[in-house]
Design an enzyme around this catalytic site. Sequence first.
Site, PDB file in Angstrom:
ATOM      1  N   ASN A   9      19.319  14.788  -4.499  1.00  0.00           N
ATOM      2  CA  ASN A   9      19.751  15.354  -5.777  1.00  0.00           C
ATOM      3  C   ASN A   9      19.113  14.674  -6.994  1.00  0.00           C
ATOM      4  O   ASN A   9      19.483  14.954  -8.115  1.00  0.00           O
ATOM      5  CB  ASN A   9      21.282  15.358  -5.896  1.00  0.00           C
ATOM      6  CG  ASN A   9      21.874  13.966  -5.880  1.00  0.00           C
ATOM      7  OD1 ASN A   9      21.195  12.997  -5.585  1.00  0.00           O
ATOM      8  ND2 ASN A   9      23.144  13.864  -6.197  1.00  0.00           N
ATOM      9  N   CYS A  10      18.141  13.817  -6.771  1.00  0.00           N
ATOM     10  CA  CYS A  10      17.407  13.159  -7.861  1.00  0.00           C
ATOM     11  C   CYS A  10      16.386  14.144  -8.431  1.00  0.00           C
ATOM     12  O   CYS A  10      15.584  14.724  -7.694  1.00  0.00           O
ATOM     13  CB  CYS A  10      16.710  11.909  -7.327  1.00  0.00           C
ATOM     14  SG  CYS A  10      15.584  11.136  -8.502  1.00  0.00           S
TER      15      CYS A  10
END
Length: 117
Positions: A9-10
């Site tokens: 999710n970066c």
Amino acid sequence: MVVVHGIKNCDTVQRALRRLTEAGIAYRFYDFKAEGLPRELAQTWVDALGMDLIVNRKGTTWRKLDEATREGLTAVNAAALLSAQPSLAKRPVIAKDGWLHAGFAAADEAAILDRLR
């Protein structure tokens, strides 16, 4: 084979994966938040890139560490801290045939992609 280490999710990791796909570069993604970051792997990153390049001192995880831990960080204990707190690693860490790179700055994208082709 290119291995991209990061957290799914970066935003920077997502951008790197998109760029690799668009460039037709095959890769394997290793989510070290979900799968863990072995101390030995973190140590290879520290040895190859240096503690200052691999430890993300700008993120929330760094700011949440107590002051003693932040001030006591050294090249000797960095791998253990990264293993315990994988979100501290600068992302992504890209590996190919012994070559390592941490981060995916927009200014470096073209050079990174060229190196991976």
